[in-house]
Design a protein around this motif. Structure first.
Motif, PDB file in Angstrom:
ATOM      1  N   VAL A   1      -9.542  -0.170   3.912  1.00 38.46           N
ATOM      2  CA  VAL A   1      -8.822  -0.021   5.174  1.00 38.46           C
ATOM      3  C   VAL A   1      -9.651   0.873   6.100  1.00 38.46           C
ATOM      4  O   VAL A   1     -10.019   1.989   5.725  1.00 38.46           O
ATOM      5  CB  VAL A   1      -7.425   0.599   4.940  1.00 38.46           C
ATOM      6  CG1 VAL A   1      -6.646   0.653   6.254  1.00 38.46           C
ATOM      7  CG2 VAL A   1      -6.649  -0.194   3.891  1.00 38.46           C
TER       8      VAL A   1
ATOM      9  N   VAL B   1      -7.433   6.664   9.116  1.00 42.45           N
ATOM     10  CA  VAL B   1      -6.567   6.524   7.952  1.00 42.45           C
ATOM     11  C   VAL B   1      -6.723   7.668   6.948  1.00 42.45           C
ATOM     12  O   VAL B   1      -6.125   7.618   5.874  1.00 42.45           O
ATOM     13  CB  VAL B   1      -6.786   5.162   7.260  1.00 42.45           C
ATOM     14  CG1 VAL B   1      -6.274   4.031   8.129  1.00 42.45           C
ATOM     15  CG2 VAL B   1      -8.252   4.935   6.904  1.00 42.45           C
TER      16      VAL B   1
ATOM     17  N   PHE C   1      -1.883   8.567   4.713  1.00 44.61           N
ATOM     18  CA  PHE C   1      -2.035   7.131   4.432  1.00 44.61           C
ATOM     19  C   PHE C   1      -2.003   6.816   2.937  1.00 44.61           C
ATOM     20  O   PHE C   1      -1.362   5.857   2.517  1.00 44.61           O
ATOM     21  CB  PHE C   1      -3.335   6.619   5.056  1.00 44.61           C
ATOM     22  CG  PHE C   1      -3.433   5.127   5.087  1.00 44.61           C
ATOM     23  CD1 PHE C   1      -2.921   4.416   6.153  1.00 44.61           C
ATOM     24  CD2 PHE C   1      -4.015   4.426   4.047  1.00 44.61           C
ATOM     25  CE1 PHE C   1      -2.991   3.030   6.192  1.00 44.61           C
ATOM     26  CE2 PHE C   1      -4.100   3.042   4.069  1.00 44.61           C
ATOM     27  CZ  PHE C   1      -3.580   2.348   5.141  1.00 44.61           C
TER      28      PHE C   1
ATOM     29  N   TRP D   1       1.561   7.156   1.620  1.00 49.34           N
ATOM     30  CA  TRP D   1       2.357   6.033   2.116  1.00 49.34           C
ATOM     31  C   TRP D   1       2.023   4.762   1.335  1.00 49.34           C
ATOM     32  O   TRP D   1       2.915   4.010   0.936  1.00 49.34           O
ATOM     33  CB  TRP D   1       2.077   5.852   3.611  1.00 49.34           C
ATOM     34  CG  TRP D   1       2.855   4.754   4.254  1.00 49.34           C
ATOM     35  CD1 TRP D   1       4.085   4.855   4.826  1.00 49.34           C
ATOM     36  CD2 TRP D   1       2.462   3.390   4.391  1.00 49.34           C
ATOM     37  NE1 TRP D   1       4.470   3.622   5.311  1.00 49.34           N
ATOM     38  CE2 TRP D   1       3.490   2.712   5.051  1.00 49.34           C
ATOM     39  CE3 TRP D   1       1.314   2.676   4.010  1.00 49.34           C
ATOM     40  CZ2 TRP D   1       3.434   1.361   5.345  1.00 49.34           C
ATOM     41  CZ3 TRP D   1       1.255   1.329   4.298  1.00 49.34           C
ATOM     42  CH2 TRP D   1       2.307   0.683   4.957  1.00 49.34           C
ATOM     43  N   THR D   2       0.728   4.533   1.115  1.00 50.36           N
ATOM     44  CA  THR D   2       0.289   3.342   0.375  1.00 50.36           C
ATOM     45  C   THR D   2       0.824   3.361  -1.046  1.00 50.36           C
ATOM     46  O   THR D   2       1.306   2.347  -1.559  1.00 50.36           O
ATOM     47  CB  THR D   2      -1.251   3.256   0.365  1.00 50.36           C
ATOM     48  OG1 THR D   2      -1.715   3.156   1.721  1.00 50.36           O
ATOM     49  CG2 THR D   2      -1.737   2.057  -0.429  1.00 50.36           C
TER      50      THR D   2
ATOM     51  N   ARG E   1       4.505   2.402  -1.049  1.00 52.48           N
ATOM     52  CA  ARG E   1       4.708   0.967  -0.873  1.00 52.48           C
ATOM     53  C   ARG E   1       4.346   0.220  -2.164  1.00 52.48           C
ATOM     54  O   ARG E   1       5.053  -0.697  -2.576  1.00 52.48           O
ATOM     55  CB  ARG E   1       3.841   0.409   0.262  1.00 52.48           C
ATOM     56  CG  ARG E   1       4.070   0.985   1.658  1.00 52.48           C
ATOM     57  CD  ARG E   1       5.442   0.808   2.264  1.00 52.48           C
ATOM     58  NE  ARG E   1       6.465   1.667   1.745  1.00 52.48           N
ATOM     59  CZ  ARG E   1       6.618   2.980   2.028  1.00 52.48           C
ATOM     60  NH1 ARG E   1       5.794   3.606   2.819  1.00 52.48           N
ATOM     61  NH2 ARG E   1       7.625   3.660   1.506  1.00 52.48           N
TER      62      ARG E   1
ATOM     63  N   ALA F   1       1.797  -5.070   4.363  1.00 47.94           N
ATOM     64  CA  ALA F   1       2.246  -3.740   4.776  1.00 47.94           C
ATOM     65  C   ALA F   1       1.075  -2.933   5.338  1.00 47.94           C
ATOM     66  O   ALA F   1       1.223  -2.236   6.345  1.00 47.94           O
ATOM     67  CB  ALA F   1       2.882  -3.008   3.590  1.00 47.94           C
ATOM     68  N   LEU F   2      -0.097  -3.023   4.705  1.00 50.68           N
ATOM     69  CA  LEU F   2      -1.267  -2.285   5.181  1.00 50.68           C
ATOM     70  C   LEU F   2      -1.711  -2.767   6.554  1.00 50.68           C
ATOM     71  O   LEU F   2      -2.245  -1.985   7.347  1.00 50.68           O
ATOM     72  CB  LEU F   2      -2.421  -2.413   4.187  1.00 50.68           C
ATOM     73  CG  LEU F   2      -2.210  -1.768   2.818  1.00 50.68           C
ATOM     74  CD1 LEU F   2      -3.341  -2.127   1.874  1.00 50.68           C
ATOM     75  CD2 LEU F   2      -2.057  -0.259   2.949  1.00 50.68           C
TER      76      LEU F   2
ATOM     77  N   THR G   1       2.168   1.631   9.403  1.00 49.44           N
ATOM     78  CA  THR G   1       1.279   2.497   8.635  1.00 49.44           C
ATOM     79  C   THR G   1       1.044   3.824   9.352  1.00 49.44           C
ATOM     80  O   THR G   1       1.053   3.877  10.579  1.00 49.44           O
ATOM     81  CB  THR G   1      -0.089   1.821   8.404  1.00 49.44           C
ATOM     82  OG1 THR G   1      -0.680   1.561   9.676  1.00 49.44           O
ATOM     83  CG2 THR G   1       0.028   0.553   7.610  1.00 49.44           C
TER      84      THR G   1
ATOM     85  N   VAL H   1      -4.773   1.732  11.880  1.00 47.27           N
ATOM     86  CA  VAL H   1      -5.594   0.795  11.110  1.00 47.27           C
ATOM     87  C   VAL H   1      -6.328  -0.120  12.082  1.00 47.27           C
ATOM     88  O   VAL H   1      -5.703  -0.761  12.923  1.00 47.27           O
ATOM     89  CB  VAL H   1      -4.727  -0.032  10.135  1.00 47.27           C
ATOM     90  CG1 VAL H   1      -5.552  -1.096   9.453  1.00 47.27           C
ATOM     91  CG2 VAL H   1      -4.058   0.877   9.117  1.00 47.27           C
TER      92      VAL H   1
END
Length: 101
Positions: free
Chosen positions: A20, A24, A29, A32-33, A36, A71-72, A77, A81
């Motif tokens: 990504v 970020v 990030f 959060w990733t 998810r 989602a990414l 996000t 991104v």
């Protein structure tokens, strides 16, 4: 963990290695990733790279990995991104949970 059962015969697992780009790092990030990925039921890890990108390695069904990719790439996000690149391979030795490295 609550989720749908996945039989080894009915859902072949894959590995998505994802990079990504953008703003970020130092914006939450990776956390959060991870959240998810755990919601979806994936295993793997996420880590910062020296060039400012974040790498995500996710294992699970192709459909579940695609959900994480969506989602990414989506608007929710943290940070900003500018691009997402992925490659698909067979699973490796596997992971316990989803780690932040």
């Amino acid at each position: 963990m609550v989720g749908r059962m996945q039989g080894h015969d009915s859902h072949r697992s894959v590995r998505a290695t994802i990079w990504v780009r953008g703003r970020v790092q130092q914006v939450g990030f990776r956390w959060w990733t991870r959240a998810r990925a755990l919601e979806i039921g994936l295993t793997g890890y996420t880590s910062n790279l020296g060039d400012g990108r974040v790498q995500v390695v996710a294992e699970g069904s192709r459909a579940d990995c695609e959900r994480l990719l969506a989602a990414l790439r989506g608007p929710g996000t943290p940070g900003r991104v500018s691009g997402v690149t992925e490659i698909w391979t067979a699973v490796g030795d596997g992971y316990d949970g989803f780690a932040i490295r």
